[in-house]
Design a protein around this motif. Structure first.
Motif, PDB file in Angstrom:
ATOM      1  N   ARG A  23      17.564  -1.530  -7.787  1.00 53.98           N
ATOM      2  CA  ARG A  23      16.741  -2.624  -7.254  1.00 53.98           C
ATOM      3  C   ARG A  23      15.831  -2.126  -6.145  1.00 53.98           C
ATOM      4  NH1 ARG A  23      21.563  -5.606  -7.867  1.00 53.98           N
ATOM      5  NH2 ARG A  23      22.144  -5.186  -5.696  1.00 53.98           N
ATOM      6  N   THR A  24      16.387  -1.324  -5.250  1.00 53.61           N
ATOM      7  CA  THR A  24      15.592  -0.827  -4.128  1.00 53.61           C
ATOM      8  C   THR A  24      14.453   0.060  -4.614  1.00 53.61           C
ATOM      9  OG1 THR A  24      17.530  -0.876  -2.684  1.00 53.61           O
ATOM     10  CG2 THR A  24      15.678   0.490  -1.982  1.00 53.61           C
ATOM     11  N   TRP A  25      14.747   0.955  -5.539  1.00 52.98           N
ATOM     12  CA  TRP A  25      13.728   1.877  -6.056  1.00 52.98           C
ATOM     13  C   TRP A  25      12.617   1.101  -6.759  1.00 52.98           C
ATOM     14  CZ3 TRP A  25      13.801   7.040  -5.049  1.00 52.98           C
ATOM     15  CH2 TRP A  25      12.885   7.849  -5.741  1.00 52.98           C
ATOM     16  N   ARG A  26      13.015   0.131  -7.579  1.00 47.75           N
ATOM     17  CA  ARG A  26      12.029  -0.690  -8.289  1.00 47.75           C
ATOM     18  C   ARG A  26      11.154  -1.459  -7.302  1.00 47.75           C
ATOM     19  NH1 ARG A  26      15.310  -3.304 -11.298  1.00 47.75           N
ATOM     20  NH2 ARG A  26      15.661  -5.051  -9.883  1.00 47.75           N
ATOM     21  N   ASN A  27      11.766  -2.077  -6.315  1.00 46.21           N
ATOM     22  CA  ASN A  27      11.008  -2.865  -5.344  1.00 46.21           C
ATOM     23  C   ASN A  27      10.080  -1.995  -4.512  1.00 46.21           C
ATOM     24  OD1 ASN A  27      12.222  -5.208  -6.210  1.00 46.21           O
ATOM     25  ND2 ASN A  27      13.796  -5.204  -4.616  1.00 46.21           N
ATOM     26  N   GLU A  28      10.511  -0.773  -4.219  1.00 48.61           N
ATOM     27  CA  GLU A  28       9.658   0.137  -3.458  1.00 48.61           C
ATOM     28  C   GLU A  28       8.415   0.513  -4.267  1.00 48.61           C
ATOM     29  OE1 GLU A  28       8.271   2.543  -0.338  1.00 48.61           O
ATOM     30  OE2 GLU A  28       9.773   0.956  -0.404  1.00 48.61           O
ATOM     31  N   LEU A  29       8.590   0.793  -5.549  1.00 45.00           N
ATOM     32  CA  LEU A  29       7.448   1.116  -6.401  1.00 45.00           C
ATOM     33  C   LEU A  29       6.490  -0.060  -6.498  1.00 45.00           C
ATOM     34  CD1 LEU A  29       9.316   3.006  -9.255  1.00 45.00           C
ATOM     35  CD2 LEU A  29       7.721   4.029  -7.622  1.00 45.00           C
ATOM     36  N   LEU A  30       7.030  -1.263  -6.634  1.00 45.59           N
ATOM     37  CA  LEU A  30       6.181  -2.456  -6.688  1.00 45.59           C
ATOM     38  C   LEU A  30       5.469  -2.675  -5.355  1.00 45.59           C
ATOM     39  CD1 LEU A  30       8.551  -4.861  -8.645  1.00 45.59           C
ATOM     40  CD2 LEU A  30       6.327  -4.018  -9.431  1.00 45.59           C
ATOM     41  N   SER A  31       6.185  -2.483  -4.260  1.00 52.21           N
ATOM     42  CA  SER A  31       5.585  -2.665  -2.941  1.00 52.21           C
ATOM     43  C   SER A  31       4.430  -1.692  -2.715  1.00 52.21           C
ATOM     44  CB  SER A  31       6.657  -2.474  -1.857  1.00 52.21           C
ATOM     45  OG  SER A  31       6.102  -2.593  -0.571  1.00 52.21           O
ATOM     46  N   ARG A  32       4.615  -0.442  -3.102  1.00 54.74           N
ATOM     47  CA  ARG A  32       3.540   0.546  -2.967  1.00 54.74           C
ATOM     48  C   ARG A  32       2.329   0.156  -3.801  1.00 54.74           C
ATOM     49  NH1 ARG A  32       6.226   6.586  -3.434  1.00 54.74           N
ATOM     50  NH2 ARG A  32       7.962   6.290  -1.987  1.00 54.74           N
ATOM     51  N   THR A  33       2.589  -0.372  -4.989  1.00 52.92           N
ATOM     52  CA  THR A  33       1.488  -0.744  -5.872  1.00 52.92           C
ATOM     53  C   THR A  33       0.710  -1.919  -5.305  1.00 52.92           C
ATOM     54  OG1 THR A  33       2.785   0.020  -7.761  1.00 52.92           O
ATOM     55  CG2 THR A  33       0.888  -1.360  -8.235  1.00 52.92           C
ATOM     56  N   TRP A  34       1.410  -2.920  -4.781  1.00 51.81           N
ATOM     57  CA  TRP A  34       0.721  -4.041  -4.136  1.00 51.81           C
ATOM     58  C   TRP A  34      -0.136  -3.555  -2.969  1.00 51.81           C
ATOM     59  CZ3 TRP A  34      -0.205  -8.548  -6.079  1.00 51.81           C
ATOM     60  CH2 TRP A  34       0.692  -9.181  -6.939  1.00 51.81           C
ATOM     61  N   LEU A  35       0.397  -2.647  -2.182  1.00 51.91           N
ATOM     62  CA  LEU A  35      -0.338  -2.130  -1.038  1.00 51.91           C
ATOM     63  C   LEU A  35      -1.589  -1.380  -1.486  1.00 51.91           C
ATOM     64  CD1 LEU A  35      -0.475  -1.712   2.017  1.00 51.91           C
ATOM     65  CD2 LEU A  35       0.937   0.335   1.732  1.00 51.91           C
ATOM     66  N   GLN A  36      -1.461  -0.583  -2.525  1.00 54.96           N
ATOM     67  CA  GLN A  36      -2.624   0.149  -3.031  1.00 54.96           C
ATOM     68  C   GLN A  36      -3.678  -0.792  -3.581  1.00 54.96           C
ATOM     69  OE1 GLN A  36      -2.177   3.546  -5.550  1.00 54.96           O
ATOM     70  NE2 GLN A  36      -0.290   4.190  -4.573  1.00 54.96           N
ATOM     71  N   LEU A  37      -3.243  -1.851  -4.257  1.00 57.23           N
ATOM     72  CA  LEU A  37      -4.198  -2.825  -4.785  1.00 57.23           C
ATOM     73  C   LEU A  37      -4.958  -3.502  -3.650  1.00 57.23           C
ATOM     74  CD1 LEU A  37      -5.124  -4.166  -7.472  1.00 57.23           C
ATOM     75  CD2 LEU A  37      -3.456  -5.979  -6.982  1.00 57.23           C
ATOM     76  N   GLU A  38      -4.236  -3.863  -2.600  1.00 51.74           N
ATOM     77  CA  GLU A  38      -4.872  -4.507  -1.445  1.00 51.74           C
ATOM     78  C   GLU A  38      -5.846  -3.567  -0.752  1.00 51.74           C
ATOM     79  OE1 GLU A  38      -3.465  -7.325   2.279  1.00 51.74           O
ATOM     80  OE2 GLU A  38      -2.142  -5.710   1.609  1.00 51.74           O
ATOM     81  N   GLU A  39      -5.438  -2.312  -0.563  1.00 54.39           N
ATOM     82  CA  GLU A  39      -6.317  -1.336   0.080  1.00 54.39           C
ATOM     83  C   GLU A  39      -7.553  -1.056  -0.769  1.00 54.39           C
ATOM     84  OE1 GLU A  39      -3.728   1.946   0.733  1.00 54.39           O
ATOM     85  OE2 GLU A  39      -2.964   1.164   2.648  1.00 54.39           O
ATOM     86  N   GLY A  40      -7.371  -1.003  -2.089  1.00 54.58           N
ATOM     87  CA  GLY A  40      -8.501  -0.799  -2.983  1.00 54.58           C
ATOM     88  C   GLY A  40      -9.502  -1.934  -2.902  1.00 54.58           C
ATOM     89  N   ASP A  41      -9.003  -3.156  -2.757  1.00 62.56           N
ATOM     90  CA  ASP A  41      -9.892  -4.307  -2.612  1.00 62.56           C
ATOM     91  C   ASP A  41     -10.728  -4.208  -1.343  1.00 62.56           C
ATOM     92  OD1 ASP A  41      -8.865  -5.277  -4.935  1.00 62.56           O
ATOM     93  OD2 ASP A  41      -7.968  -7.082  -4.078  1.00 62.56           O
ATOM     94  N   ARG A  42     -10.101  -3.768  -0.259  1.00 69.88           N
ATOM     95  CA  ARG A  42     -10.842  -3.641   1.000  1.00 69.88           C
ATOM     96  C   ARG A  42     -11.950  -2.609   0.890  1.00 69.88           C
ATOM     97  NH1 ARG A  42      -5.742  -4.543   3.751  1.00 69.88           N
ATOM     98  NH2 ARG A  42      -5.346  -2.314   3.798  1.00 69.88           N
ATOM     99  N   ARG A  43     -11.655  -1.522   0.210  1.00 68.94           N
ATOM    100  CA  ARG A  43     -12.665  -0.463   0.082  1.00 68.94           C
ATOM    101  C   ARG A  43     -13.812  -0.875  -0.831  1.00 68.94           C
ATOM    102  NH1 ARG A  43      -8.107   2.700  -0.858  1.00 68.94           N
ATOM    103  NH2 ARG A  43      -8.732   2.897  -3.047  1.00 68.94           N
TER     104      ARG A  43
END
Length: 258
Positions: free
Chosen positions: A141-161
């Motif tokens: 669960r932790t590993w899966r959630n970490e991968l999802l969390s990183r992906t959400w963060l990258q999507l948000e950062e990509g939107d800002r750029r």
């Protein structure tokens, strides 16, 4: 306050503060291992950059005590600095299995020591009946959630750029799956006060589809990095094991050229 209640009451800023302290501790450990070769130091730093949040989140969820999680993380960091993972095979997903085994053993050791202390009370006996199975499920669960969390963060950062709105649209849809495209567009336009209305029902549907596709591609990249350049069949097996395949089926088909 019980250990479980304390964990549930931990605020995001407290969690971030603890992670910041862990980063400081990690760098001190790295600096202290002066006898190690440069390559080993770089490997330790790379490990920290990629896995520290997942490791700490796992330990916090497993022991349900922030102070104990801090201590276990420091112990884990010391073992790494001494070369515990030097011979770990990082190919084809074996590294995650190695990491999982090491963390589970660390938590089991902690629980055994805790149970032997005078006056200790076993508050959650069900978890001790088959501790490895419960801890393995927690790690997944932790590993899966970490991968999802990183992906959400990258999507948000990509939107800002790039000036996109993929993150806000996909996040909103995830939180309000019952809304129609028209209702979602109206609510998002109200939420984004100070900006001219930018969403129509048709625009909402188009942006949502693009956002899903981008999220799936980014998630595939995150999983691939954790596997160290896997084959497509290995990537698919990892997605299934982590229950991430529903997010990535279309993206995986595109990578296969289907």
């Amino acid at each position: 306050m019980g250990q479980h209640d304390r964990l549930l009451r931990m605020k995001p800023d407290e969690f971030d503060a603890r992670l910041s302290q862990i980063e400081t501790d990690w760098k001190m450990i790295l600096d202290a291992s002066r006898g190690a070769e440069i390559g080993h130091k770089r490997a330790i730093q790379t490990f920290f950059d990629q896995y520290s949040r997942a490791v700490y989140r796992y330990l916090l969820g497993a022991v349900r005590d922030p102070d104990a999680a801090d201590e276990l993380f420091q112990e884990f960091a010391l073992r790494i600095s001494k070369g515990s993972f030097r011979n770990a095979d990082q190919s084809r997903g074996r590294f995650r299995a190695y990491l999982k085994s090491a963390l589970i053993n660390l938590v089991i050791e902690y629980r055994r020591k805790l149970s032997k202390k005078p006056g200790s009370i076993q508050t959650e006996p069900s978890e001790f009946k088959n501790p490895a199975a419960a801890l393995e499920a927690e790690f997944t669960r932790t590993w899966r959630n970490e991968l999802l969390s990183r992906t959400w963060l990258q999507l948000e950062e990509g939107d800002r750029r790039k000036g996109r709105r993929y993150y806000v649209v996909l996040k909103f849809q995830t939180e309000h799956p019952q809304l129609t495209s028209t209702a979602a567009a109206e609510q998002l336009n109200v939420r984004m006060q100070g900006e001219r209305p930018v969403f129509t029902a048709a625009g909402m549907r188009k942006t949502l589809q693009r956002a899903r596709d981008k999220f799936a591609e980014m998630l595939l990249d995150e999983v691939s990095k954790s596997l160290h350049d896997p084959r497509l069949d290995e990537l698919e097996n990892e997605l299934v094991e982590l229950e991430l395949d529903p997010y990535c089926r279309s993206a995986l088909r595109r990578r296969r050229g289907e």
